[in-house]
Design a protein around this motif. Structure first.
Motif, PDB file in Angstrom:
ATOM      1  N   MET A  71       0.848  -1.195   0.000  1.00  0.00           N
ATOM      2  CA  MET A  71       0.000   0.000   0.000  1.00  0.00           C
ATOM      3  C   MET A  71       0.888   1.252   0.000  1.00  0.00           C
ATOM      4  N   ARG A  72       0.636   2.129  -0.945  1.00  0.00           N
ATOM      5  CA  ARG A  72       1.411   3.355  -1.046  1.00  0.00           C
ATOM      6  C   ARG A  72       0.995   4.334   0.049  1.00  0.00           C
ATOM      7  N   VAL A  73       1.982   4.912   0.725  1.00  0.00           N
ATOM      8  CA  VAL A  73       1.719   5.898   1.774  1.00  0.00           C
ATOM      9  C   VAL A  73       2.076   7.274   1.230  1.00  0.00           C
ATOM     10  N   GLU A  74       1.123   8.166   1.221  1.00  0.00           N
ATOM     11  CA  GLU A  74       1.340   9.506   0.705  1.00  0.00           C
ATOM     12  C   GLU A  74       1.355  10.529   1.834  1.00  0.00           C
ATOM     13  N   TYR A  75       2.019  11.637   1.567  1.00  0.00           N
ATOM     14  CA  TYR A  75       2.079  12.712   2.558  1.00  0.00           C
ATOM     15  C   TYR A  75       0.686  13.283   2.812  1.00  0.00           C
ATOM     16  N   GLU A  76       0.380  13.457   4.094  1.00  0.00           N
ATOM     17  CA  GLU A  76      -0.876  14.096   4.492  1.00  0.00           C
ATOM     18  C   GLU A  76      -0.542  15.211   5.469  1.00  0.00           C
ATOM     19  N   PRO A  77      -1.137  16.367   5.319  1.00  0.00           N
ATOM     20  CA  PRO A  77      -0.876  17.458   6.278  1.00  0.00           C
ATOM     21  C   PRO A  77      -1.465  17.114   7.646  1.00  0.00           C
ATOM     22  N   ARG A  78      -0.599  16.723   8.559  1.00  0.00           N
ATOM     23  CA  ARG A  78      -1.030  16.349   9.906  1.00  0.00           C
ATOM     24  C   ARG A  78       0.045  16.786  10.876  1.00  0.00           C
ATOM     25  N   SER A  79      -0.351  17.213  12.059  1.00  0.00           N
ATOM     26  CA  SER A  79       0.621  17.746  13.011  1.00  0.00           C
ATOM     27  C   SER A  79       1.542  16.650  13.534  1.00  0.00           C
ATOM     28  N   VAL A  80       2.795  17.010  13.730  1.00  0.00           N
ATOM     29  CA  VAL A  80       3.759  16.080  14.299  1.00  0.00           C
ATOM     30  C   VAL A  80       3.322  15.652  15.696  1.00  0.00           C
ATOM     31  N   LYS A  81       2.757  16.586  16.450  1.00  0.00           N
ATOM     32  CA  LYS A  81       2.306  16.265  17.806  1.00  0.00           C
ATOM     33  C   LYS A  81       1.282  15.127  17.798  1.00  0.00           C
ATOM     34  N   ASP A  82       0.302  15.222  16.909  1.00  0.00           N
ATOM     35  CA  ASP A  82      -0.723  14.173  16.849  1.00  0.00           C
ATOM     36  C   ASP A  82      -0.127  12.839  16.419  1.00  0.00           C
ATOM     37  N   LEU A  83       0.777  12.885  15.451  1.00  0.00           N
ATOM     38  CA  LEU A  83       1.403  11.648  14.985  1.00  0.00           C
ATOM     39  C   LEU A  83       2.233  10.995  16.087  1.00  0.00           C
ATOM     40  N   LEU A  84       3.040  11.803  16.779  1.00  0.00           N
ATOM     41  CA  LEU A  84       3.874  11.252  17.848  1.00  0.00           C
ATOM     42  C   LEU A  84       3.023  10.712  18.994  1.00  0.00           C
ATOM     43  N   GLY A  85       1.953  11.415  19.330  1.00  0.00           N
ATOM     44  CA  GLY A  85       1.069  10.947  20.387  1.00  0.00           C
ATOM     45  C   GLY A  85       0.436   9.617  20.037  1.00  0.00           C
ATOM     46  N   GLU A  86      -0.037   9.486  18.788  1.00  0.00           N
ATOM     47  CA  GLU A  86      -0.650   8.216  18.382  1.00  0.00           C
ATOM     48  C   GLU A  86       0.393   7.105  18.340  1.00  0.00           C
ATOM     49  N   MET A  87       1.611   7.444  17.912  1.00  0.00           N
ATOM     50  CA  MET A  87       2.661   6.427  17.876  1.00  0.00           C
ATOM     51  C   MET A  87       3.016   5.933  19.277  1.00  0.00           C
ATOM     52  N   LYS A  88       3.094   6.851  20.230  1.00  0.00           N
ATOM     53  CA  LYS A  88       3.387   6.444  21.611  1.00  0.00           C
ATOM     54  C   LYS A  88       2.278   5.544  22.159  1.00  0.00           C
ATOM     55  N   ASP A  89       1.022   5.961  21.983  1.00  0.00           N
ATOM     56  CA  ASP A  89      -0.092   5.157  22.484  1.00  0.00           C
ATOM     57  C   ASP A  89      -0.122   3.788  21.807  1.00  0.00           C
ATOM     58  N   THR A  90       0.139   3.772  20.504  1.00  0.00           N
ATOM     59  CA  THR A  90       0.113   2.512  19.759  1.00  0.00           C
ATOM     60  C   THR A  90       1.232   1.586  20.220  1.00  0.00           C
ATOM     61  N   ALA A  91       2.430   2.140  20.425  1.00  0.00           N
ATOM     62  CA  ALA A  91       3.557   1.317  20.872  1.00  0.00           C
ATOM     63  C   ALA A  91       3.283   0.695  22.235  1.00  0.00           C
ATOM     64  N   GLU A  92       2.748   1.473  23.166  1.00  0.00           N
ATOM     65  CA  GLU A  92       2.469   0.954  24.501  1.00  0.00           C
ATOM     66  C   GLU A  92       1.359  -0.092  24.461  1.00  0.00           C
ATOM     67  N   LEU A  93       0.348   0.144  23.626  1.00  0.00           N
ATOM     68  CA  LEU A  93      -0.724  -0.842  23.491  1.00  0.00           C
ATOM     69  C   LEU A  93      -0.200  -2.129  22.869  1.00  0.00           C
ATOM     70  N   LEU A  94       0.704  -1.994  21.908  1.00  0.00           N
ATOM     71  CA  LEU A  94       1.294  -3.174  21.279  1.00  0.00           C
ATOM     72  C   LEU A  94       2.047  -4.040  22.285  1.00  0.00           C
ATOM     73  N   ILE A  95       2.791  -3.406  23.192  1.00  0.00           N
ATOM     74  CA  ILE A  95       3.508  -4.171  24.210  1.00  0.00           C
ATOM     75  C   ILE A  95       2.515  -4.956  25.063  1.00  0.00           C
ATOM     76  N   ASP A  96       1.464  -4.281  25.521  1.00  0.00           N
ATOM     77  CA  ASP A  96       0.458  -4.947  26.355  1.00  0.00           C
ATOM     78  C   ASP A  96      -0.200  -6.107  25.615  1.00  0.00           C
ATOM     79  N   LEU A  97      -0.614  -5.855  24.374  1.00  0.00           N
ATOM     80  CA  LEU A  97      -1.323  -6.882  23.611  1.00  0.00           C
ATOM     81  C   LEU A  97      -0.430  -8.072  23.290  1.00  0.00           C
ATOM     82  N   SER A  98       0.830  -7.814  22.977  1.00  0.00           N
ATOM     83  CA  SER A  98       1.711  -8.915  22.574  1.00  0.00           C
ATOM     84  C   SER A  98       1.944  -9.883  23.727  1.00  0.00           C
ATOM     85  N   TYR A  99       2.273  -9.356  24.909  1.00  0.00           N
ATOM     86  CA  TYR A  99       2.499 -10.255  26.047  1.00  0.00           C
ATOM     87  C   TYR A  99       1.197 -10.913  26.509  1.00  0.00           C
ATOM     88  N   SER A 100       0.088 -10.209  26.394  1.00  0.00           N
ATOM     89  CA  SER A 100      -1.198 -10.807  26.757  1.00  0.00           C
ATOM     90  C   SER A 100      -1.569 -11.924  25.789  1.00  0.00           C
TER      91      SER A 100
END
Length: 464
Positions: free
Chosen positions: A1-30
């Motif tokens: 799937m091609r990923v194209e640039y979208e105008p989105r704030s770095v803050k929102d992207l970093l926040g979602e990445m942090k939440d996603t990473a922490e959720l991934l850790i929880d889900l993987s061990y569970s």
């Protein structure tokens, strides 16, 4: 799937990445704990989402750089993006134990319930009484102790759903909380009973006896006897290096022990399992402290993250020695493959934690956008100083965690009783206690680094 640039704030992207990473850790061990293929598939979906997020974040950061000053300020942000992706990949590798049926000793699963909060994946049934209700109307966290940490609606993920989030039939909910509460909420959501994993291993898979209790000294690192023990880690690099040399000598000693005792292999397996649980706890703590160091632009915390990574490397070496020795004594050595798989992925998580704090370690500071993203993420990180004579002074940590539900104390920086040594103090006599146990007594002037919900953070501020 091609990923194209979208105008989105770095803050929102970093926040979602942090939440996603922490959720991934929880889900993987569970997923490993429950042998749950559905949870493992959710890990796969989130890992794919993280791949898109990190590309979008890199594109946005490239667009933001205009001069050398921007390059210097944004370089650590690229490191944080890369670290989140690395955590995502490592979590995906942990879940492969379930997805690809690598296999894992029941002994390890039996050790995980104390190290992993109960997490459940529940699909809202059409006839559920929760369907059509908002989380605020249900008030689940207050009534049952269960928190909905994420909602997947089709291909969209809702991180940190608030009280206005309305549940719909077909929503996939990730629920976290005590066993009894999760079981009740799960059954109401799905109409099916929730099965808690068995606590005892199948001894036939590892030999003729169940795993023995492991002496804390067998996996002791510094002051750490278990994932919950108070840990005073060295903050000087020379001390860290010396600790590695000492632990390497100990690992060498493990390799040179005699094989005459038939039960020795199983004792080594006991130690390997216990050390792997400790590896998981230390790696997760390193990630939490790394984000804390970024949020507070705290070089001392960043040094503690680096010290933890050194400890994890040394512990993994010992784990490998114990596991290889145990291979000669178990009926099927291939059954140990899952342990090695999880250990390798867990070490990667601690390496990623150092990358998160790299900018702070190198004196580049923290970009304000990163601080805002961490501050507004799912679970908040808070720094509070214990007031001399206040409610928390002279109280054990357990009093705090009982008084404030949903709060976890990550670290305590010892200060003076008069409160002079606060977070901005230049005192060289400060000492960090990482992952303090429930009996650790707080003192006036101590600086607490805690993680929890926004409501719990507000309650802590009132008490401190």
């Amino acid at each position: 799937m091609r990923v194209e640039y979208e105008p989105r704030s770095v803050k929102d992207l970093l926040g979602e990445m942090k939440d996603t990473a922490e959720l991934l850790i929880d889900l993987s061990y569970s997923s490993v704990l429950f042998e749950d293929a559905d949870l493992a598939e959710e890990v796969l979906e989130l890992e794919a989402r993280m791949d898109v997020l990190q590309l979008q974040a890199r594109m946005t950061l490239v667009m933001a750089g205009r001069n050398p000053e921007d390059a210097e300020a944004l370089a650590p942000v690229f490191g944080i993006v890369g670290a989140a992706e690395k955590i995502s990949d490592a979590a995906g590798d942990v879940a492969k134990v379930v997805r690809e049926e690598v296999g894992l000793l029941p002994a390890f699963r039996a050790s995980l319930p104390d190290a992993v909060e109960t997490l459940a994946r529940a699909t809202v049934a059409a006839d559920s009484t929760y369907a059509g209700e908002t989380l605020g109307e249900l008030n689940l966290e207050t009534e049952t102790g269960v928190r909905i940490v994420a909602v997947r609606r089709g291909e969209e993920w809702i991180h940190n759903p608030d009280r206005d989030t309305r549940l719909q039939a077909g929503d996939v909910l990730i629920c976290r909380g005590p066993d009894e509460g999760v079981a009740g909420v799960y059954e109401t959501l799905t109409g099916k009973p929730f099965e808690v994993p068995a606590a005892e291993p199948d001894a036939s898979d590892v030999g003729e006896r169940p795993l023995a209790d492991v002496d804390a000294a067998d996996v002791e690192l510094g002051e750490a006897g278990s994932g919950d023990a108070a840990t005073d880690w060295p903050s000087e690099v020379d001390d860290e290096a010396e600790g590695v040399r000492e632990r390497s000598d100990e690992a060498e000693g493990v390799r040179e022990r005699s094989d005459e005792d038939e039960g020795e292999g199983l004792a080594d397996l006991d130690r390997a399992v216990e050390s792997l649980v400790l590896l998981k706890n230390l790696s997760e703590l390193a990630v939490d402290l790394a984000y804390s160091s970024v949020l507070f632009d705290d070089a001392e915390l960043a040094e503690e993250v680096r010290a933890l990574e050194v400890e994890v490397d040394a512990l993994k070496s010992r784990f490998e020695a114990w596991t290889l020795r145990a291979a000669a004594s178990v009926p099927d050595p291939v059954a140990l493959r899952g342990l090695l798989h999880v250990a390798t992925s867990t070490e990667v998580i601690s390496d990623a934690a150092v990358e998160i704090s790299e900018g702070v370690l190198r004196g580049l500071g923290t970009h304000p956008v990163v601080q805002a993203a961490v501050a507004e993420s799912d679970e908040v990180l808070v720094r509070e100083v214990v007031s001399p004579g206040g409610d928390l002074a002279s109280a054990p940590v357990t009093d705090l965690t009982r008084a404030v539900a949903g709060l976890r104390v990550l670290a305590v920086r010892r200060g003076s009783d008069d409160g002079v040594d606060g977070p901005d103090s230049d005192s060289n006599d400060s000492q960090w206690v990482l992952s303090p146990d429930e009996d650790t007594v707080l003192r006036g002037g101590d600086t607490l680094i805690v993680k929890g919900t926004r409501a719990s953070a507000d309650r802590l501020a009132d008490l401190a």
